[in-house]
Write a protein that holds these residues in place. Structure first.
Motif, PDB file in Angstrom:
ATOM      1  N   LEU A   7       0.753 -26.710  -2.790  1.00 52.72           N
ATOM      2  CA  LEU A   7       0.245 -26.784  -4.157  1.00 52.72           C
ATOM      3  C   LEU A   7      -0.944 -25.847  -4.348  1.00 52.72           C
ATOM      4  CD1 LEU A   7       0.406 -30.641  -4.830  1.00 52.72           C
ATOM      5  CD2 LEU A   7       2.008 -28.874  -5.600  1.00 52.72           C
ATOM      6  N   ARG A   8      -1.783 -25.760  -3.326  1.00 52.13           N
ATOM      7  CA  ARG A   8      -2.961 -24.900  -3.425  1.00 52.13           C
ATOM      8  C   ARG A   8      -2.561 -23.433  -3.525  1.00 52.13           C
ATOM      9  NH1 ARG A   8      -5.441 -26.649   0.636  1.00 52.13           N
ATOM     10  NH2 ARG A   8      -4.643 -25.221   2.211  1.00 52.13           N
ATOM     11  N   THR A   9      -1.650 -22.978  -2.665  1.00 50.25           N
ATOM     12  CA  THR A   9      -1.322 -21.555  -2.610  1.00 50.25           C
ATOM     13  C   THR A   9      -0.373 -21.116  -3.726  1.00 50.25           C
ATOM     14  OG1 THR A   9       0.465 -22.036  -1.034  1.00 50.25           O
ATOM     15  CG2 THR A   9      -1.697 -21.438  -0.127  1.00 50.25           C
ATOM     16  N   GLN A  10       0.471 -22.040  -4.198  1.00 52.71           N
ATOM     17  CA  GLN A  10       1.471 -21.672  -5.193  1.00 52.71           C
ATOM     18  C   GLN A  10       1.014 -21.899  -6.637  1.00 52.71           C
ATOM     19  OE1 GLN A  10       4.397 -20.101  -4.385  1.00 52.71           O
ATOM     20  NE2 GLN A  10       3.496 -20.110  -2.328  1.00 52.71           N
ATOM     21  N   PHE A  11       0.107 -22.831  -6.824  1.00 56.01           N
ATOM     22  CA  PHE A  11      -0.266 -23.188  -8.202  1.00 56.01           C
ATOM     23  C   PHE A  11      -1.781 -23.145  -8.447  1.00 56.01           C
ATOM     24  CE2 PHE A  11       3.762 -25.356  -7.307  1.00 56.01           C
ATOM     25  CZ  PHE A  11       4.534 -24.861  -8.338  1.00 56.01           C
ATOM     26  N   VAL A  12      -2.533 -23.919  -7.686  1.00 56.82           N
ATOM     27  CA  VAL A  12      -3.956 -24.102  -7.984  1.00 56.82           C
ATOM     28  C   VAL A  12      -4.733 -22.786  -7.867  1.00 56.82           C
ATOM     29  CG1 VAL A  12      -6.081 -25.300  -7.369  1.00 56.82           C
ATOM     30  CG2 VAL A  12      -3.894 -26.521  -7.312  1.00 56.82           C
ATOM     31  N   ALA A  13      -4.587 -22.100  -6.735  1.00 53.46           N
ATOM     32  CA  ALA A  13      -5.341 -20.858  -6.534  1.00 53.46           C
ATOM     33  C   ALA A  13      -4.882 -19.732  -7.464  1.00 53.46           C
ATOM     34  CB  ALA A  13      -5.261 -20.424  -5.073  1.00 53.46           C
ATOM     35  N   PRO A  14      -3.562 -19.434  -7.548  1.00 54.05           N
ATOM     36  CA  PRO A  14      -3.148 -18.333  -8.441  1.00 54.05           C
ATOM     37  C   PRO A  14      -3.494 -18.562  -9.903  1.00 54.05           C
ATOM     38  CG  PRO A  14      -1.368 -18.934  -6.932  1.00 54.05           C
ATOM     39  CD  PRO A  14      -2.417 -20.001  -6.803  1.00 54.05           C
ATOM     40  N   LEU A  15      -3.415 -19.812 -10.344  1.00 54.50           N
ATOM     41  CA  LEU A  15      -3.679 -20.107 -11.755  1.00 54.50           C
ATOM     42  C   LEU A  15      -5.144 -20.470 -12.024  1.00 54.50           C
ATOM     43  CD1 LEU A  15      -0.481 -22.203 -12.604  1.00 54.50           C
ATOM     44  CD2 LEU A  15      -0.916 -19.786 -13.105  1.00 54.50           C
ATOM     45  N   GLY A  16      -5.942 -20.553 -10.974  1.00 55.23           N
ATOM     46  CA  GLY A  16      -7.350 -20.902 -11.165  1.00 55.23           C
ATOM     47  C   GLY A  16      -7.536 -22.304 -11.707  1.00 55.23           C
TER      48      GLY A  16
END
Length: 432
Positions: free
Chosen positions: A387-396
């Protein structure tokens, strides 16, 4: 029957449950609840948890230095190495800004004053110094929270809420807990009418991290504004000149010019995923970087919205209102700072916790609080990496719940004639 009502107040029962059916268990439930409450609210327990978690985090970090000594390896506590080197470079009259391959893995981006003030930690052996520095940050934050004009339960809630963020920033031996503490101590000094002390805390904050100066905006909701401005100018000038005790005026001038240049040089990298702000969130959601002008538009709009509450002068007599203003400042200066990293969010998390305890809260508020806690922990190993690498980090997305809470805080502060902030009034702070 009183015991039944007491348990119902503190322990939500499933729909359809008859409290009378629990009568045989009520004494045990009550004892269990009270024991847990005493334990979690105990300042000594919280102090021990802060201290032990800090020691565990920093010693784990240090341990890698004794396992890795390959070519090019410097230290796993690089931030401390950078801070420590800045002091020695300052007193040796050498450059303290810019990259220094083979000496440190990053560049120093703090003021020359900070380099000098770091002396007590720099003069210790490296690994002793990094432990003392980390413990100092943790303990001053604990002390600041204990100074808040709140009951023990609310202080305990704030402490437990920020614990994950505190551990995260401690693992990077950052100065953010110190800055967070200085925000609170500024507020406490204002509440005590110790204007000169409040100004000192603001000045120190500025020379540690530039955005720390935003704590000074609290002066707008207190009397003696001119007195504060005078003291702030005095302390700022004194701290500006402090490095003259070890360098010449020419050297100090060059250091400040180099500091400005170092900050400008990093500006081009503010779209990287390590930076977490509302602007990064907008960039992540639109799939393209904002221009400098676009970031400035977002920041200016946020500043205008942030400023509106200072027109609501009739609410300034409320202690809870002033605390909510502190919360607003702490969240705002992080989520709209284009250079904010996850380690800075211990400051925003503390602001969120202050918001939550400053007034009556409902289910929406609890949902936002949980969102801030969960996404605030997203950089840690506690959060699912996918979830962190695919959504949270890329989308801020880490900034999202903090942004929503900040918007709600601004609405509450602006419309305080109809909300509960005015229920707590302290006539000592009637505006001059």
């Amino acid at each position: 029957m009183d015991e039944l009502q007491s348990v119902e107040q503190h322990i939500p029962l499933p729909t359809g449950t008859n409290p009378e059916s629990l009568s045989p268990f009520l004494p045990a439930l009550k004892r269990l609840f009270n024991s847990a409450k005493r334990f979690l609210f105990n300042p000594a327990v919280i102090l021990a948890v802060f201290l032990l978690s800090t020691l565990a985090a920093v010693l784990l970090k240090v341990s890698f230095d004794f396992q890795n000594n390959g070519i090019g390896y410097i230290s796993n506590v690089n931030n401390f190495v950078v801070f420590r080197n800045s002091f020695y470079h300052l007193i040796e009259h050498s450059r303290i800004y810019g990259f220094m391959p083979g000496v440190q893995d990053d560049q120093f981006l703090y003021s020359p004053t900070f380099a000098l003030l770091f002396a007590p930690f720099a003069l210790l052996p490296k690994y002793v110094g990094v432990v003392v520095w980390s413990v100092f940050n943790s303990m001053i934050l604990f002390y600041a929270i204990r100074r808040l004009p709140l009951d023990d339960g609310k202080k305990a809630f704030i402490s437990w809420f920020i614990l994950v963020e505190l551990i995260s920033t401690t693992q990077n031996v950052q100065s953010n807990p110190l800055v967070a503490a200085l925000f609170i101590l500024t507020f406490v000094a204002f509440e005590s009418r110790r204007v000169a002390l409040a100004a000192l805390f603001v000045a120190i904050s500025f020379y540690v991290k530039i955005f720390g100066v935003m704590g000074g905006l609290l002066f707008l909701v207190y009397p003696q504004r001119l007195k504060f401005a005078g003291w702030a100018a005095f302390w700022a000038l004194l701290l500006f000149l402090l490095p003259l005790t070890v360098v010449s005026w020419k050297e100090l001038s060059d250091y400040y010019v180099a500091w400005y240049g170092a900050l400008q040089e990093t500006h081009a990298h503010y779209t990287d995923q390590i930076f977490i702000s509302v602007m990064r969130m907008v960039e992540g959601m639109r799939g393209a970087a904002l221009s400098d002008a676009g970031r400035y538009v977002v920041q200016i709009a946020a500043f205008v919205l942030f400023s509106v509450k200072f027109l609501n002068r009739k609410a300034f007599n409320s202690t809870r209102y002033r605390m909510a203003v502190l919360s607003s400042v702490m969240v705002w200066c992080i989520i709209f700072n284009h250079a904010s990293e996850s380690n800075h969010y211990v400051i925003a998390a503390l602001g969120v916790a202050l918001w939550y305890v400053s007034g009556e809260r409902h289910r929406l508020d609890l949902a936002l609080l949980i969102g801030a806690f969960v996404l605030g922990a997203s950089p840690s190993s506690l959060f699912p990496s996918y979830l962190r690498t695919q959504f949270v980090a890329p989308l801020g997305l880490m900034a999202l719940p903090f942004f929503l809470i900040w918007l709600k805080t601004e609405f509450e502060l602006t419309t305080s004639t109809t909300n509960n902030f005015l229920n707590s009034t302290d006539s000592r702070y009637a505006q001059d």
